[in-house]
Design a protein around this motif. Structure first.
Motif, mmCIF file in Angstrom:
data_model
loop_
_atom_site.group_PDB
_atom_site.id
_atom_site.type_symbol
_atom_site.label_atom_id
_atom_site.label_comp_id
_atom_site.label_asym_id
_atom_site.label_seq_id
_atom_site.Cartn_x
_atom_site.Cartn_y
_atom_site.Cartn_z
ATOM 1 N N LYS A 70 0.842 -1.200 0.000
ATOM 2 C CA LYS A 70 0.000 0.000 0.000
ATOM 3 C C LYS A 70 0.871 1.240 0.000
ATOM 4 O O LYS A 70 2.065 1.168 0.343
ATOM 5 N N CYS A 71 0.274 2.366 -0.372
ATOM 6 C CA CYS A 71 1.033 3.615 -0.522
ATOM 7 C C CYS A 71 1.881 3.927 0.714
ATOM 8 O O CYS A 71 3.028 4.354 0.582
ATOM 9 N N SER A 72 1.332 3.707 1.908
ATOM 10 C CA SER A 72 2.073 4.083 3.124
ATOM 11 C C SER A 72 3.356 3.265 3.290
ATOM 12 O O SER A 72 4.236 3.657 4.046
ATOM 13 N N THR A 73 3.491 2.147 2.575
ATOM 14 C CA THR A 73 4.718 1.355 2.671
ATOM 15 C C THR A 73 5.543 1.438 1.378
ATOM 16 O O THR A 73 6.458 0.641 1.172
ATOM 17 N N CYS A 74 5.190 2.394 0.529
ATOM 18 C CA CYS A 74 5.870 2.548 -0.762
ATOM 19 C C CYS A 74 6.949 3.627 -0.662
ATOM 20 O O CYS A 74 6.763 4.647 0.001
ATOM 21 N N GLN A 75 8.056 3.388 -1.338
ATOM 22 C CA GLN A 75 9.181 4.347 -1.370
ATOM 23 C C GLN A 75 8.781 5.728 -1.877
ATOM 24 O O GLN A 75 9.407 6.713 -1.545
ATOM 25 N N PRO A 87 1.786 12.970 -0.236
ATOM 26 C CA PRO A 87 2.251 13.134 -1.616
ATOM 27 C C PRO A 87 2.903 11.868 -2.174
ATOM 28 O O PRO A 87 3.607 11.152 -1.457
ATOM 29 N N CYS A 88 2.648 11.620 -3.455
ATOM 30 C CA CYS A 88 3.317 10.522 -4.160
ATOM 31 C C CYS A 88 4.171 11.154 -5.249
ATOM 32 O O CYS A 88 3.639 11.841 -6.128
ATOM 33 N N SER A 89 5.479 10.936 -5.200
ATOM 34 C CA SER A 89 6.375 11.571 -6.175
ATOM 35 C C SER A 89 6.143 11.009 -7.577
ATOM 36 O O SER A 89 6.371 11.690 -8.568
ATOM 37 N N PHE A 90 5.676 9.785 -7.688
ATOM 38 C CA PHE A 90 5.421 9.197 -9.009
ATOM 39 C C PHE A 90 4.304 9.959 -9.732
ATOM 40 O O PHE A 90 4.323 10.110 -10.945
ATOM 41 N N PHE A 91 3.319 10.423 -8.982
ATOM 42 C CA PHE A 91 2.205 11.171 -9.567
ATOM 43 C C PHE A 91 2.393 12.671 -9.370
ATOM 44 O O PHE A 91 1.433 13.406 -9.125
ATOM 45 N N GLY A 92 3.628 13.132 -9.468
ATOM 46 C CA GLY A 92 3.922 14.561 -9.446
ATOM 47 C C GLY A 92 3.609 15.246 -8.134
ATOM 48 O O GLY A 92 3.350 16.451 -8.117
ATOM 49 N N TRP A 101 -2.909 2.056 -3.805
ATOM 50 C CA TRP A 101 -1.915 1.212 -4.483
ATOM 51 C C TRP A 101 -1.918 1.526 -5.970
ATOM 52 O O TRP A 101 -2.946 1.884 -6.540
ATOM 53 N N CYS A 102 -0.744 1.362 -6.609
ATOM 54 C CA CYS A 102 -0.679 1.372 -8.077
ATOM 55 C C CYS A 102 0.432 0.406 -8.484
ATOM 56 O O CYS A 102 1.233 -0.037 -7.656
ATOM 57 N N ARG A 103 0.480 0.098 -9.787
ATOM 58 C CA ARG A 103 1.423 -0.920 -10.272
ATOM 59 C C ARG A 103 2.883 -0.488 -10.139
ATOM 60 O O ARG A 103 3.785 -1.301 -10.333
HETATM 61 S S1 SF4 Z 1 0.374 5.555 -5.902
HETATM 62 FE FE1 SF4 Z 1 1.790 3.910 -6.476
HETATM 63 S S2 SF4 Z 1 3.803 4.854 -6.583
HETATM 64 FE FE2 SF4 Z 1 2.470 6.271 -5.444
HETATM 65 S S3 SF4 Z 1 2.770 5.776 -3.283
HETATM 66 FE FE3 SF4 Z 1 1.023 4.565 -4.003
HETATM 67 S S4 SF4 Z 1 1.866 2.595 -4.650
HETATM 68 FE FE4 SF4 Z 1 3.571 4.051 -4.508
#
Ligand code: SF4
Length: 111
Positions: A70-75, A87-92, A101-103
């Motif tokens: 899940k996002c909270s355990t994602c880099q 914030p999620c750096s992958f999605f700007g 979650w995302c792939r």
């Molecule tokens: S959206 Fe995807 S990349 Fe961004 S924090 Fe969640 S799992 Fe990671």
């Protein structure tokens, strides 16, 4: 004794330029910051299989997904420990839910 009108105008314009440069410099230093929440309807989010709730991920499309991911355990997530969104750096820098979650998920600490 005051500055001639034209001189004062140049000074003010110069000040505006310096202020904008400082603002731009700050944005670069901290990376993109957004208050916009990423939605499942977003076209790019859909292409990445993004869900606000990791338990709702399409198992057929993503057979290697597990609910522990899940996002909270994602880099790429940088939300505060007690916050529901971060914030999620992958999605700007857009905000994602901590249970999303995302792939592109990458577990924190993995190479
Ligand atoms: S959206 Fe995807 S990349 Fe961004 S924090 Fe969640 S799992 Fe990671």
């Amino acid at each position: 004794m005051g500055m001639p009108i034209s001189g004062r105008r140049v000074f003010v314009l110069h000040l505006v330029g310096v202020t904008s440069a400082l603002a731009a410099g700050r944005a670069v230093a901290t990376g993109p910051v957004s208050t916009e929440k990423l939605t499942e309807a977003d076209a790019y989010a859909r292409s990445m299989g993004f869900r606000l709730d990791t338990t709702k991920v399409d198992k057929k499309r993503f057979p290697r997904h597990t609910p522990e991911q899940k996002c909270s355990t994602c880099q790429l997530y940088s939300g505060a420990p007690n916050a529901d969104w971060g914030p999620c750096s992958f999605f700007g820098g857009r905000l994602v839910h901590k249970d999303g979650w995302c792939r592109n998920f990458k577990v924190k600490g993995a190479a």
